[in-house]
Design an enzyme around this catalytic site. Structure first.
Site, PDB file in Angstrom:
ATOM      1  N   SER A 296       0.619  -1.089  -0.153  1.00 46.80           N
ATOM      2  CA  SER A 296      -0.152   0.142   0.295  1.00 46.80           C
ATOM      3  C   SER A 296       0.929   1.293   0.516  1.00 46.80           C
ATOM      4  CB  SER A 296      -0.707   0.356   1.270  1.00 46.80           C
ATOM      5  OG  SER A 296      -1.829  -1.037   1.465  1.00 46.80           O
TER       6      SER A 296
ATOM      7  N   ALA B 103      -4.585  -5.009  -4.976  1.00 42.94           N
ATOM      8  CA  ALA B 103      -6.081  -4.455  -3.957  1.00 42.94           C
ATOM      9  C   ALA B 103      -5.338  -4.340  -3.222  1.00 42.94           C
ATOM     10  CB  ALA B 103      -7.468  -4.040  -4.292  1.00 42.94           C
ATOM     11  N   CYS B 104      -4.961  -4.052  -1.763  1.00 43.35           N
ATOM     12  CA  CYS B 104      -5.158  -3.963  -0.469  1.00 43.35           C
ATOM     13  C   CYS B 104      -6.192  -4.766   0.794  1.00 43.35           C
ATOM     14  CB  CYS B 104      -4.147  -2.514  -0.287  1.00 43.35           C
ATOM     15  SG  CYS B 104      -5.401  -1.691   1.389  1.00 43.35           S
ATOM     16  N   ILE B 105      -7.476  -4.090   0.575  1.00 47.28           N
ATOM     17  CA  ILE B 105      -8.238  -4.685   1.368  1.00 47.28           C
ATOM     18  C   ILE B 105      -9.800  -5.321   0.291  1.00 47.28           C
ATOM     19  CG2 ILE B 105      -8.872  -1.868   2.134  1.00 47.28           C
ATOM     20  CD1 ILE B 105      -9.634  -3.630   4.700  1.00 47.28           C
TER      21      ILE B 105
END
Ligand SMILES: Cc1cc2nc3c(=O)[nH]c(=O)nc-3n(C[C@H](O)[C@H](O)[C@H](O)COP(=O)(O)OP(=O)(O)OC[C@H]3O[C@@H](n4cnc5c(N)ncnc54)[C@H](O)[C@@H]3O)c2cc1C
Lengths: 415, 105
Positions: A296, B103-105
């Site tokens: 991220s 994608a992170c979450i």
């Protein structure tokens, strides 16, 4: 004299500089280049539009964030000449380097979306990723009496990928407090196939959107904005009307990255996943939002990376091999409204899981679940940022992710 | 996990229909995977995109995003949406036997 030059004195560059200060052998100097006189605490931008944070608490004179002995050059970078190992500054001066650390972050590029900029920009179409944007949005929200508010992520990657959802959760709260929640429709338009896309997170957190009455328009890839008609049009020709648009525009790296031939299609720098060396350049390290890594784009990630980069700079000086020290570790608090927040913790290989996150003295925080303690953790973070993270003080937060306290739901073991 | 009987083998897919073992991918399998997501027989243009995605992922170690595909494969964004309706990034990755873009979450 040998030179270490750091480009960008934001979260990542400042931490690396402060880590290295005092640890360099004699004969080495440390310079950092950044044109902006102020350091901005970006996580605070989320709260600014709702009037729960004040601008003066989010900015500090940059000079105060850098330890004595670090030379700050207050200029923009025009170009890196990697073959000559030189940085070209905006006044034309050339700085020679022996080791370069690239930490120039990412910026929003509303101009990449047709129609997003125009007379309506910062009037009916907003962003909250810049100080100007968040301030204009505060005025617009105060004057908003009802209608459809659309939060639109134009394209991935963006920094702090959960911030748009947090914005919606806080907006739900904000309109509830103003007594007009029933007159406001909240819509989240995302290019992804859902608000949460990792299996455990989406199973655990899906309820939040429903509970707060937030509609999700998934796989919505914005092709153009019609500011006059107040319409978003997707590439597959879906139309989405809004009264107030909160856009999270396309992100890109600093423009000098392209001019230097160091970037990918969005001017992010291809970077080795674990050593943080720039691919194909043995004297350039990259960290923070400037990389092309799948981790991220978040301040916590910059923090975990800064120790690895500082270490690898010192190893390069000593002629030692590099540590493969970064595992993609990220954690972040997610404001969920009502004075509560969630915490997620994950890395390249392990998705966000439920459980507890131990932080001596502050935690344990609840992972992937709402709690008040998490909310206080998020607010405490501003103090920790200025007073511990930026000065690179030793913290009880190991850079590698740990499985301690985490639970993997039994039916999710093999996804 | 789900399985698919194709090209004389048992092919393992994850819950979202992405190939689990990249080594099982063949051009023939791509045709079958395309059918499972409702794409007709693959055209040359489809193959231009799929080939680009596979080569890029081999070089970069991750599935390319939509912008990267449109900028580097020679197929425009508009065309990508005609070829792989709704989610070209995701669909192209699926047919090319690559993991879902991150994608992170
Ligand atoms: C709304 C919002 C909410 C967020 N919330 C969180 C959160 O809750 N938790 C979290 O961990 N992270 C959060 N983040 C993300 C976090 O702020 C960033 O990931 C982090 O600041 C990245 O650090 P960086 O040093 O890579 O980039 P930055 O901190 O952006 O610094 C980049 C620096 O480079 C300088 N620069 C740019 N161009 C040039 C040039 N040409 N020459 C010289 N210098 C240049 C800039 O002036 C800047 O100082 C949030 C971000 C936003 C916008």
């Amino acid at each position: 004299m040998k030179n270490i030059v750091i480009l960008g004195a934001g979260t990542a560059g400042t931490m690396v500089a402060n880590h290295l200060r005092g640890k360099l052998p004699t004969g080495w100097t440390l310079k950092i280049v950044d044109p902006d006189p102020l350091h901005l605490y970006q996580p605070g931008l989320l709260f600014l539009p709702f009037g729960t944070e004040r601008q003066e608490r989010l900015v500090r004179p940059r000079g105060n964030t850098l330890k004595r002995g670090i030379e700050w050059i207050q200029q923009g970078v025009e170009k890196v000449d990697a073959d000559a190992r030189q940085v070209v500054l905006e006044d034309g001066e050339r700085l020679s380097y022996d080791i370069l650390v690239l930490a120039s972050g990412s910026q929003i590029r509303p101009e990449e979306t047709e129609g997003l900029l125009g007379d309506h920009w910062h009037q009916t179409a907003h962003d909250f990723y810049t100080l100007d944007g968040a301030t204009a949005l505060r005025r617009a929200l105060a004057g908003f009496d009802g209608g459809r508010l659309v939060v639109n992520v134009v394209e991935m990657p963006i920094k702090c990928p959960v911030a748009p959802l947090e914005f919606l959760f806080l907006a739900d709260d904000y309109f509830t407090h103003r007594g007009i929640r029933d007159r406001v429709e909240l819509v989240y338009a995302t290019p992804l196939d859902g608000a949460f896309t990792k299996p455990v997170a989406s199973a655990t957190l899906g309820y939040l959107l429903e509970q707060k009455g937030i509609k999700v328009e998934s796989e919505f890839n914005t092709g153009e904005v019609d500011g006059e008609a107040r319409l978003l049009r997707s590439w597959d020709e879906r139309e989405l009307a809004y009264d107030l648009l909160v856009s999270i525009p396309t992100h890109g790296g600093a423009p000098f990255v392209a001019a230097s031939g160091l970037g990918n299609e969005l001017d992010f720098v291809p970077t080795e996943h674990r050593s943080l060396l720039a691919k194909n350049h043995d004297r350039i390290f990259v960290l923070g939002d400037a990389t092309d890594l799948p981790s991220s784009k978040a301040g916590s990630v910059a923090h975990f990376q800064s120790g690895v980069v500082a270490d690898n700079v010192l190893r390069t000086i000593a002629g030692k091999s590099l540590v493969e020290g970064f595992d993609g570790h990220s954690n972040c608090f997610i404001e969920s409204g009502g004075g509560k927040a969630l915490l997620i913790d994950f890395n390249y290989d392990v998705e966000p899981l439920p459980g507890h996150y131990p932080v001596p003295g502050l935690g344990p925080f609840d992972l992937l679940a709402e709690s008040r303690r998490n909310h206080w953790g998020k607010l405490a973070f501003r103090w920790i940022y200025w007073n511990a993270l930026l000065p690179a003080l030793p913290l009880p937060l190991p850079s590698r992710m740990s499985m301690i306290g985490k639970r993997r739901p039994p039916d999710k073991v093999a996804a | 996990m789900t399985t698919l009987e194709a090209v004389g083998k048992t092919i393992e897919l994850n819950n979202e229909g992405f190939l689990l073992d990249a080594d099982q991918w063949t051009p023939e399998l791509a045709e079958t995977l395309a059918e499972t997501v409702g794409l007709g027989p693959l055209s040359d243009k489809h193959w231009q995109v799929i080939t680009f995605c596979r080569e890029d992922a081999a070089r970069e170690g991750q599935s390319p995003g939509l912008r990267r595909i449109s900028k580097l494969s020679g197929v425009s964004m508009k065309e990508l949406y005609q070829l792989f309706p709704k989610g070209p990034g995701k669909l192209a990755a699926k047919v090319a036997g690559l993991p879902k873009p991150q994608a992170c979450i």
